[in-house]
Scaffold this active site. Structure first.
Site, PDB file in Angstrom:
ATOM      1  N   HIS A  38      -7.231  -4.475  -7.983  1.00  0.00           N
ATOM      2  CA  HIS A  38      -7.092  -3.736  -6.718  1.00  0.00           C
ATOM      3  C   HIS A  38      -8.423  -3.718  -5.975  1.00  0.00           C
ATOM      4  O   HIS A  38      -9.240  -2.822  -6.177  1.00  0.00           O
ATOM      5  CB  HIS A  38      -6.626  -2.301  -7.019  1.00  0.00           C
ATOM      6  CG  HIS A  38      -6.028  -1.593  -5.843  1.00  0.00           C
ATOM      7  ND1 HIS A  38      -4.815  -1.943  -5.297  1.00  0.00           N
ATOM      8  CD2 HIS A  38      -6.466  -0.538  -5.117  1.00  0.00           C
ATOM      9  CE1 HIS A  38      -4.531  -1.137  -4.290  1.00  0.00           C
ATOM     10  NE2 HIS A  38      -5.524  -0.274  -4.153  1.00  0.00           N
ATOM     11  N   ARG A  81       0.793  -1.223   0.000  1.00  0.00           N
ATOM     12  CA  ARG A  81       0.000   0.000   0.000  1.00  0.00           C
ATOM     13  C   ARG A  81       0.830   1.280   0.000  1.00  0.00           C
ATOM     14  O   ARG A  81       0.683   2.114  -0.884  1.00  0.00           O
ATOM     15  CB  ARG A  81      -0.924   0.019   1.220  1.00  0.00           C
ATOM     16  CG  ARG A  81      -1.927   1.157   1.186  1.00  0.00           C
ATOM     17  CD  ARG A  81      -2.731   1.258   2.462  1.00  0.00           C
ATOM     18  NE  ARG A  81      -3.394   0.017   2.805  1.00  0.00           N
ATOM     19  CZ  ARG A  81      -4.074  -0.170   3.931  1.00  0.00           C
ATOM     20  NH1 ARG A  81      -4.156   0.807   4.811  1.00  0.00           N
ATOM     21  NH2 ARG A  81      -4.659  -1.325   4.188  1.00  0.00           N
ATOM     22  N   TYR A 105     -16.956  12.403 -14.762  1.00  0.00           N
ATOM     23  CA  TYR A 105     -16.850  13.577 -15.630  1.00  0.00           C
ATOM     24  C   TYR A 105     -15.500  13.680 -16.333  1.00  0.00           C
ATOM     25  O   TYR A 105     -15.418  14.281 -17.400  1.00  0.00           O
ATOM     26  CB  TYR A 105     -17.065  14.860 -14.807  1.00  0.00           C
ATOM     27  CG  TYR A 105     -18.426  14.946 -14.166  1.00  0.00           C
ATOM     28  CD1 TYR A 105     -19.586  14.937 -14.944  1.00  0.00           C
ATOM     29  CD2 TYR A 105     -18.554  15.038 -12.785  1.00  0.00           C
ATOM     30  CE1 TYR A 105     -20.837  15.017 -14.352  1.00  0.00           C
ATOM     31  CE2 TYR A 105     -19.800  15.115 -12.176  1.00  0.00           C
ATOM     32  CZ  TYR A 105     -20.941  15.095 -12.968  1.00  0.00           C
ATOM     33  OH  TYR A 105     -22.182  15.173 -12.389  1.00  0.00           O
TER      34      TYR A 105
END
Length: 816
Positions: free
Chosen positions: A78, A32, A122
């Protein structure tokens, strides 16, 4: 039932917690938070780049919705929240956070002001051109692969990273027990250092720093402190100062402005502008007129407009020290090296990357060699088949099916199975002389390629030559000029008090009991100067309009001098009591302030005349009483008292002392002595002085600087006031008994409590009594008495109390 019970283990909580936390720590360290030393990527970044590449979402294709890429990464590689994946994707596109963006994005991807990016539905994204170099050769068995979380497909454990991404883009992260802060660097400089290290494996850090001068932040700025950079590159840990790039420009009206064009790395621009504006609003410094953010698509610009005739360099230094215009950056170069977190030096990083690339080229060469050899084997079979074409065709025609034809070719002409398959699959149009020529040319090319590949595998010099050539091509294609300037020394920030202290007029009050305050003129005028907040038994010894840049010297009767810059005095309402001096310097319970003076600077000339009640007097130069560094916590001894009961009775400042000035003392028993100032030597601070008056069981009530044409006013313990001309006391020498200025009575004789000079006949005097009463007198209402008179009774001691002092009344200030 027995089989189930046998699975239960008795373990201590300590063992369970230790084991589980160790597993958790290992997971977040490796999976991580920390980057791999080889490709400089955290797992989520690596998975994003790989998934987008696999999906064909590359720089030479059109943009695709970010949500598609995020969903692809989350579903295949993931298994974490989409927000963390999108956040990582956006960061790789932000050119103010990474030196070489790995993602190109259409739409709002955040800003230096800390604005969040638009939602992933978007925005559109694709890999950048340089990100292609991170993935180049990945399909040539150059890296190791592991199964994904649900064992449905494979993912790479590391990317080929054909440029040194860890140093170029840096990394930051916090894990269990480890944190990392690796700054971005210039790609061209890092590649130059790798190329040098390739030829000089024993290169020192200093030599490598000739190529890698220091960090190269995407936001530019100035890095100060070569020693900190060198320490970081040697040990993995070091500290430097990063400051903004600024310029002071003159504008009309004798004004100037500070123009900021680059700010430190990862500083929030909006917060920086807000902080500078807060300094202006709160008047932390005087001189800032306006703060404007004029940034646009052409670049960053912050303008700090200054007032007329101010110290622009001083204000800039203040902003460097008190805002994020200048920050410190701490290197903490931790990366995963051989599956373990390790703090690494610059050389270790470069060596690890170099070894990784050498290994990668070997693996790629082995892959290419095997592929070329396999093709060579087939080409040789095809050439052989074309040389005996008629027999081959006859054999194929006599066969039952394709498998039989292949087996017959292997048996009859000693072709391999692979060659026989290629021959059987050969199309008729290729049975021409032209094709034979092409095959022979291909065979020659393959032979040359195989020879070159074999040379790479057996000759390290050839391998390094290939690696150097490829690195130089990347450097040539993507090299950019350095953005961050490196300066050897950390600049010393000197800030003048004229910058930090606003130029403002205020009202300051100091009381006899040690209370101190400053108030705005507005607060003072609102209360008409009344209700000063003091207790009944206290009264002001200093009340004046002063400037915040002035200096206050307060003298106590115990020989202590307390210094305070006016701007450090607590700013309170006029009706409030203020602070007590004992809160900071510690006064004795019976210690009182007897005199206070304000000065424009601490470089004044002049002297102080200091006298004690036990008959000592001295002159002290102003420069001998300037405060030390500990003035906030400790008082300064300005008079060494002979006995514990002795006290200072007056301190008078003489701006321009002359030897012919006249000094007058009056004792409690009514003896007056006058002599020239010249008879008093100038002493140091921690001294007692010389004898002022010949005393037996008497004591000095006060000392004043007088002139021949003045009058003095005496007050006795019986409440009598006497006005007397100074000329009544003839000048004589120091240390004498003096002449009597009261008429001695057999019963209840008068004794002098205090006296003062009458400077103006129409200016009132005030008498303070031990009953906390104040009694005002007008000197012009009294006639001058002779030496042997006792004056007129003005105070009823039974009603008002016995007088304890007399002094000119501090009139209400007239504020313009």
């Amino acid at each position: 039932m027995t089989s189930k019970l046998s699975k239960i283990e008795n373990l201590t909580l300590e063992d369970v917690m230790g084991d589980r936390f160790a597993r958790y720590s290992k997971s977040i360290i490796q999976e991580r938070a920390l980057p791999d030393i080889r490709d400089g990527l955290k797992p989520v970044q690596r998975r994003i780049l790989y998934a987008m590449n696999k999906d064909g979402n590359t720089y030479d294709k059109g943009f695709r919705k970010s949500a598609k890429s995020v969903g692809n990464v989350m579903g295949n590689f993931h298994p974490h929240g989409d927000s963390s994946i999108y956040e990582a994707l956006v960061r790789m596109s932000q050119d103010w956070k990474v030196r070489e963006p790995l993602i190109e994005m259409h739409g709002n991807n955040g800003s230096m002001d800390g604005d969040p990016p638009a939602a992933m539905r978007y925005t559109e994204a694709r890999l950048s051109k340089i990100a292609g170099e991170m993935l180049r050769d990945i399909d040539q068995e150059t890296v190791d692969w592991v199964l994904n979380f649900d064992d449905t497909e494979y993912e790479p454990t590391v990317l080929p990273a054909r440029f040194p991404n860890l140093l170029v883009n840096g990394s930051t992260g916090i894990s269990a027990g480890y944190a990392t802060d690796i700054p971005p660097h210039n790609l061209g400089e890092v590649i130059d250092a790798i190329l040098y290290l390739q030829k000089h494996p024993d290169a020192s850090t200093d030599k490598l720093m000739e190529f890698v001068a220091g960090p190269d932040f995407p936001t530019g700025g100035i890095v100060q402190g070569l020693d900190g950079i060198r320490q970081a590159y040697e040990t993995g840990h070091g500290r430097v100062v990063v400051r903004s790039k600024t310029e002071i420009k003159s504008i009309r009206g004798n004004k100037s402005q500070i123009v900021i064009t680059e700010i430190p790395y990862e500083v929030n621009k909006a917060q920086l502008v807000k902080r500078i504006d807060e300094i202006r609003i709160n008047k932390k410094i005087d001189g800032i007129a306006e703060v404007r953010d004029e940034s646009d698509r052409d670049g960053l610009t912050i303008v700090v407009e200054l007032k007329r005739d101010v110290d622009s360099n001083g204000i800039l230094n203040y902003l460097f020290k008190n805002t994020d215009l200048q920050v410190s950056y701490t290197f903490n170069m931790v990366a995963i090296n051989h599956m373990r977190p390790e703090r690494v030096s610059l050389k270790t990083m470069l060596i690890s990357y170099l070894e990784f690339q050498q290994e990668l080229i070997k693996k790629r060469t082995i892959y290419d060699l095997k592929k070329a050899q396999d093709r060579q084997h087939i080409v040789q079979g095809l050439i052989k088949a074309l040389s005996i074409l008629d027999q081959v065709i006859k054999t194929i025609r006599a066969s039952k099916n394709r498998k039989d034809a292949r087996d017959n070719l292997v048996k009859a002409y000693e072709f391999s199975t692979v060659q026989a398959d290629a021959i059987v699959a050969l199309q008729l149009y290729r049975l021409t002389n032209t094709d034979v020529t092409q095959l022979e040319k291909e065979a020659a090319d393959l032979a040359a390629r195989i020879e070159a590949d074999q040379l790479i595998l057996i000759d390290d010099n050839e391998l390094n030559r290939i690696l150097a050539k490829e690195l130089k091509q990347i450097s040539k294609q993507f090299r950019q000029p350095r953005m961050t300037e490196i300066q050897a020394k950390v600049a010393d920030l000197k800030i003048s008090k004229t910058v930090t202290v606003p130029d403002e007029d205020v009202i300051v009050l100091v009381s006899q009991q040690g209370y101190l305050k400053r108030s705005s003129i507005r607060s003072y005028t609102a209360s008409n100067g009344e209700e000063n907040g003091l207790q009944d038994f206290d009264h002001p010894v200093f009340l004046a309009k002063v400037n915040t840049r002035d200096h206050l010297l307060m003298f106590t009767n115990k020989g202590n001098l307390i210094y305070r810059p006016v701007f450090e005095i607590s700013d309170v309402r006029w009706k409030d009591t203020g602070e007590h001096l004992s809160q900071t310097v510690g006064l004795e319970s019976d210690e009182m302030v007897i005199a206070t003076y304000s000065f424009k600077s601490l470089k004044e000339t002049g002297e102080f005349l200091i006298a004690t009640d036990d008959g000592y007097i001295k002159r002290v130069a102003f420069e001998s009483l300037t405060p030390g560094r500990t003035y906030k916590k400790h008082a300064f001894v300005y008079e060494k008292l002979k006995t514990p009961t002795a006290k200072v009775i007056n301190v008078t400042y003489l701006p321009q002392p002359t030897d012919d000035m006249s000094v007058m003392l009056i004792s409690h028993l009514g003896y007056a002595l006058r002599f020239d100032l010249a008879e008093i030597p100038v002493n140091g601070a921690r001294t007692t002085g010389v004898k002022s008056m010949n005393l037996s069981s008497d004591w000095v009530t006060n000392v004043q600087i007088v002139s021949e044409d003045q009058s003095v006013g005496l007050i006795t313990q019986r409440g009598a006031f006497k006005k007397m001309k100074v000329s009544e006391v003839a000048p004589t020498s120091r240390a004498r008994k003096g002449v009597l200025v009261l008429r001695e009575l057999k019963n209840d004789p008068h004794r002098v409590v205090d006296f003062t000079v009458i400077n103006q006949l129409d200016a009132p005097l005030v008498v303070y009594t031990d009953h906390s009463k104040e009694h005002d007198l007008l000197p012009n209402e009294f006639s001058n008495g002779g030496r042997y008179s006792n004056g007129s009774f003005v105070i009823d001691v039974n009603a008002e109390g016995q007088p304890i002092s007399i002094q000119p009344k501090l009139l209400e200030l007239i504020i313009n």
